[in-house]
Design an enzyme around this catalytic site. Structure first.
Site, mmCIF file in Angstrom:
data_model
loop_
_atom_site.group_PDB
_atom_site.id
_atom_site.type_symbol
_atom_site.label_atom_id
_atom_site.label_comp_id
_atom_site.label_asym_id
_atom_site.label_seq_id
_atom_site.Cartn_x
_atom_site.Cartn_y
_atom_site.Cartn_z
ATOM 1 N N ASP A 144 39.016 -16.439 2.171
ATOM 2 C CA ASP A 144 38.388 -15.247 2.713
ATOM 3 C C ASP A 144 38.216 -14.254 1.567
ATOM 4 O O ASP A 144 39.095 -14.141 0.709
ATOM 5 C CB ASP A 144 39.300 -14.637 3.786
ATOM 6 C CG ASP A 144 38.526 -14.162 4.998
ATOM 7 O OD1 ASP A 144 37.646 -13.305 4.820
ATOM 8 O OD2 ASP A 144 38.816 -14.639 6.111
ATOM 9 N N ASP A 180 33.850 -11.343 4.149
ATOM 10 C CA ASP A 180 34.069 -10.384 5.228
ATOM 11 C C ASP A 180 33.002 -9.283 5.206
ATOM 12 O O ASP A 180 32.759 -8.678 4.151
ATOM 13 C CB ASP A 180 35.462 -9.774 5.027
ATOM 14 C CG ASP A 180 35.967 -9.040 6.252
ATOM 15 O OD1 ASP A 180 36.131 -9.686 7.293
ATOM 16 O OD2 ASP A 180 36.220 -7.818 6.161
ATOM 17 N N GLU A 207 29.907 -13.064 6.606
ATOM 18 C CA GLU A 207 30.051 -12.500 7.953
ATOM 19 C C GLU A 207 29.145 -11.280 8.040
ATOM 20 O O GLU A 207 29.237 -10.378 7.207
ATOM 21 C CB GLU A 207 31.499 -12.095 8.213
ATOM 22 C CG GLU A 207 31.702 -11.652 9.657
ATOM 23 C CD GLU A 207 32.834 -10.653 9.848
ATOM 24 O OE1 GLU A 207 33.346 -10.561 10.960
ATOM 25 O OE2 GLU A 207 33.187 -9.946 8.885
ATOM 26 N N HIS A 262 39.204 -15.446 14.573
ATOM 27 C CA HIS A 262 40.380 -14.594 14.786
ATOM 28 C C HIS A 262 40.023 -13.246 15.410
ATOM 29 O O HIS A 262 40.906 -12.451 15.696
ATOM 30 C CB HIS A 262 41.084 -14.386 13.452
ATOM 31 C CG HIS A 262 40.205 -13.654 12.480
ATOM 32 N ND1 HIS A 262 39.067 -14.218 11.935
ATOM 33 C CD2 HIS A 262 40.268 -12.391 11.994
ATOM 34 C CE1 HIS A 262 38.477 -13.331 11.161
ATOM 35 N NE2 HIS A 262 39.186 -12.201 11.158
ATOM 36 N N ASP A 263 38.730 -12.952 15.580
ATOM 37 C CA ASP A 263 38.301 -11.679 16.184
ATOM 38 C C ASP A 263 37.805 -11.852 17.620
ATOM 39 O O ASP A 263 37.511 -10.854 18.284
ATOM 40 C CB ASP A 263 37.140 -11.069 15.381
ATOM 41 C CG ASP A 263 37.548 -10.599 13.997
ATOM 42 O OD1 ASP A 263 38.729 -10.293 13.788
ATOM 43 O OD2 ASP A 263 36.655 -10.548 13.129
HETATM 44 O O1 TEU Z 1 35.411 -8.175 11.111
HETATM 45 C C1 TEU Z 1 34.222 -7.467 11.102
HETATM 46 C C2 TEU Z 1 33.928 -6.706 12.272
HETATM 47 O O2 TEU Z 1 32.870 -6.143 12.406
HETATM 48 C C3 TEU Z 1 34.993 -6.575 13.262
HETATM 49 O O3 TEU Z 1 35.272 -5.236 13.375
HETATM 50 C C4 TEU Z 1 34.561 -7.132 14.504
HETATM 51 O O4 TEU Z 1 33.351 -6.583 14.879
HETATM 52 C C5 TEU Z 1 35.576 -6.781 15.523
HETATM 53 O O5 TEU Z 1 36.738 -7.477 15.213
HETATM 54 C C6 TEU Z 1 35.123 -7.195 16.848
HETATM 55 O O6 TEU Z 1 35.968 -6.607 17.729
HETATM 56 C C7 TEU Z 1 35.986 -8.461 9.885
HETATM 57 C C8 TEU Z 1 37.221 -9.310 10.081
HETATM 58 O O7 TEU Z 1 36.848 -10.543 10.628
HETATM 59 C C9 TEU Z 1 38.193 -8.553 10.931
HETATM 60 O O8 TEU Z 1 39.322 -9.318 11.244
HETATM 61 C C10 TEU Z 1 38.586 -7.319 10.155
HETATM 62 O O9 TEU Z 1 39.433 -6.532 10.946
HETATM 63 C C11 TEU Z 1 37.370 -6.501 9.738
HETATM 64 O O10 TEU Z 1 36.335 -7.283 9.184
HETATM 65 C C12 TEU Z 1 37.769 -5.519 8.668
HETATM 66 O O11 TEU Z 1 38.065 -6.237 7.500
#
Ligand code: TEU
Length: 570
Positions: free
Chosen positions: A109, A217, A275, A347-348
């Site tokens: 990542d 990210d 992403e 994971h989100d």
């Molecule tokens: O996520 C990007 C992001 O836009 C997130 O805020 C996502 O929209 C949200 O989790 C949805 O509820 C990335 C990573 O995948 C996330 O884990 C991180 O928290 C975020 O960036 C900040 O680095």
């Protein structure tokens, strides 16, 4: 895929990631070997045989860098070391060697839109305008005519993703810094050439170590409109700055420069996946264009926001039509010139079987049906740990069961600040919280689910008593064995990798059907994405059936049972 060592050769030059299946490991929740309740790198080594048996080609590790862990590692304080929670740099080298020995690959990542506020770059930058890294972040004066540091004097009205204003006042410096996410995640200033060089140097250091690519990210946020203007207000009363930082004016220049400075001079090719919240199909096609593009593929968000009304905390009913139209749209738009990434979970995201499937009556059927349509699309599929055994959302008794910074912030804000009903807020958190994805991997029915013998950092889903790897591995008809067969199909049939995509209109609302075509080989998928049986036109020959999620003895050519899917090749 042939076994390969750590070194790369010119023969790796082809786009190997097109025929690959990627498995995302959220290290903290995968396997714990030192009984501290947190997963670690040696834990991954212990399960490589499992991943190989499943048919995985590439592992993506969620961040394992040194970090205060405010956002579980998406707040990096040292990009060139491993956090002691997860092990050491030597553990990572050992993991990489073990992965390569099995002919698999590993990507890291890359979190470079922001750092942790504990990163030495930021500590120096906040301390003095004379520091070498003074301009590496977005520092701005208070709004003219206001009292600096008082609410309302922020340089603009943007809100941060994890709540509150996107600006934090630093008295030592007499300025505000920008953070699109938590206050502890200051945004790096990519407009400063030295910042970019430092990132490229770090990326090269990792590639020299032997890794096979990066998951980047929120990489479409790195170029901000330099005016940083006020934006129309969202529900929380803050400006939504997305139009000014997503797909900003220099995004293509920066990604092209990165490609040039990091990847182009190396032999072989690398998996780069950006992403990109809010990316449009047209932008994604350009980013991934096989000739002029800057990345191998991007993660788009459209299909994982269909059940949200504006923001993720407002639920909206999604129809099969919405889902089918979105999926088909992305397949068609990226067509033969771009390349899709294919994912349901990460994971989100809440677990897809609980979200778009049915995690009670048709748990097995819906988990396998959703897997089938995803994996047989054109693009590179991603499996998030536990998806291959149909892991579901969990039961959170109360707010104390949540760990995620975003979930906790939402609760505090909604209940504390806006006075919303706690029970209602908990309900939407149960449905949408990122913690649904983060409960420990369910290896067995043992008390820590075989994840840990210590006390897990987040509660184990109680359904590990029956839902686990141990219960499914080698069990005919299990979700796990189905995933193996599905992944094997991709590795066996070139049409799954290279076939042209075309949607089929069956005239039935519950059905998603499509065709993949390569030369004179046609693969057809018919999926009933609903809880109700549906009649179909009898036009298939049973002997062409290569994969089905109902027992063959039960197949009725005139109808599809709830969540039944059939794959034909001829
Ligand atoms: O996520 C990007 C992001 O836009 C997130 O805020 C996502 O929209 C949200 O989790 C949805 O509820 C990335 C990573 O995948 C996330 O884990 C991180 O928290 C975020 O960036 C900040 O680095």
């Amino acid at each position: 895929m042939a076994a390969r060592g750590a070194s790369r050769s010119a023969s790796d030059n082809e786009a190997w990631w097109k025929s690959a299946v990627v498995y995302q490991i959220y290290v903290r929740s995968f396997a714990d070997t030192d009984d501290d309740g947190i997963g670690d790198l040696p834990g991954i080594v212990e399960h490589l045989d499992y991943l190989q048996e499943l048919g995985i080609d590439v592992i993506w590790l969620s961040p394992v860098y040194r970090s205060p862990q405010e956002d579980n590692g998406y707040d990096v304080s040292d990009y060139q070391d491993v956090d002691p929670l997860f092990g050491t740099l030597e553990d990572l080298d050992r993991l990489l060697a073990a992965v390569h020995l099995r002919g698999m690959r590993l990507i890291m990542d890359l979190v470079v839109n922001h750092t942790s506020d504990q990163h030495p770059w930021f500590l120096a930058s906040r301390g003095s305008r004379e520091a070498a890294t003074s301009e590496w972040y977005f520092w701005r004066d208070a709004r003219p005519g206001t009292v600096p540091g008082e609410p309302g004097s922020e340089p603009n009205n943007w809100g941060a993703s994890f709540g509150g204003s996107a600006w934090e006042w630093v008295p030592e410096r007499g300025q505000y810094y920008l953070h699109l996410f938590a206050r502890s995640q200051p945004d790096l200033n990519w407009d400063n050439p030295e910042t970019r060089e430092a990132v490229y140097t770090m990326m090269n250091w990792w590639l020299d170590r032997g890794i096979d690519g990066f998951r980047m990210d929120v990489i479409n946020f790195i170029s901000k409109d330099p005016r940083l203007p006020d934006a129309p207000l969202n529900r929380d009363g803050y400006g939504d700055g997305m139009p000014y930082f997503s797909h900003g004016p220099r995004i293509r220049d920066y990604l092209a420069e990165m490609k040039h400075r990091v990847f182009d001079s190396r032999p072989g090719s690398y998996l780069t996946v950006g992403e990109m919240p809010g990316v449009t199909p047209e932008q994604a096609r350009d980013f991934t264009d096989q000739v002029h593009g800057q990345l191998a593929m991007v993660f788009q968000y459209e299909h994982v926001t269909l059940d949200a009304d504006g923001d993720k905390w407002t639920h909206r009913r999604m129809s099969v039509n919405d889902l089918r139209d979105t999926l088909a749209k992305w397949q068609t738009a990226l067509g033969e010139s771009g390349w899709n990434s294919l994912y349901w979970n990460n994971h989100d995201q809440p677990r897809v079987v609980s979200r778009y499937g049915n995690d009670t009556t048709y748990w097995r059927e819906s988990a396998t049906a959703l897997a089938t349509v995803l994996h047989l699309h054109r693009g590179t599929p991603y499996v998030f740990q536990g998806e291959e055994i149909g892991m579901t959302n969990t039961r959170f008794a109360g707010i104390d069961d949540f760990r995620d910074i975003e979930s906790l912030d939402h609760y505090t804000r909604a209940v504390g600040t806006h006075g919303e009903d706690a029970a209602v807020v908990l309900d939407i958190l149960r449905r949408r919280s990122r913690d649904n994805a983060r409960t420990p991997m369910q290896w067995s029915a043992a008390s820590g689910a075989g994840f840990t013998t210590g006390s897990p950092w987040i509660g184990v889903n109680p359904n590990h008593s029956w839902l686990s790897v141990a219960a499914q591995r080698g069990a005919p008809g299990s979700v796990y064995e189905y995933y193996r067969a599905l992944i094997a199909l991709r590795h066996r049939l070139p049409v799954v990798v290279d076939g042209h995509f075309a949607a089929i209109d069956t005239g039935r609302d519950q059905i998603y059907a499509f065709r993949r075509q390569l030369g004179d080989v046609t693969l057809t998928v018919h999926a009933n994405l609903s809880d109700l049986p549906v009649s179909v036109d009898r036009d298939r020959r049973p002997r062409d059936l290569v994969l089905a999620n109902y027992p063959r003895s039960r197949i009725d050519l005139d109808r599809l049972e709830p969540w039944e899917v059939r794959v034909y090749v001829r």
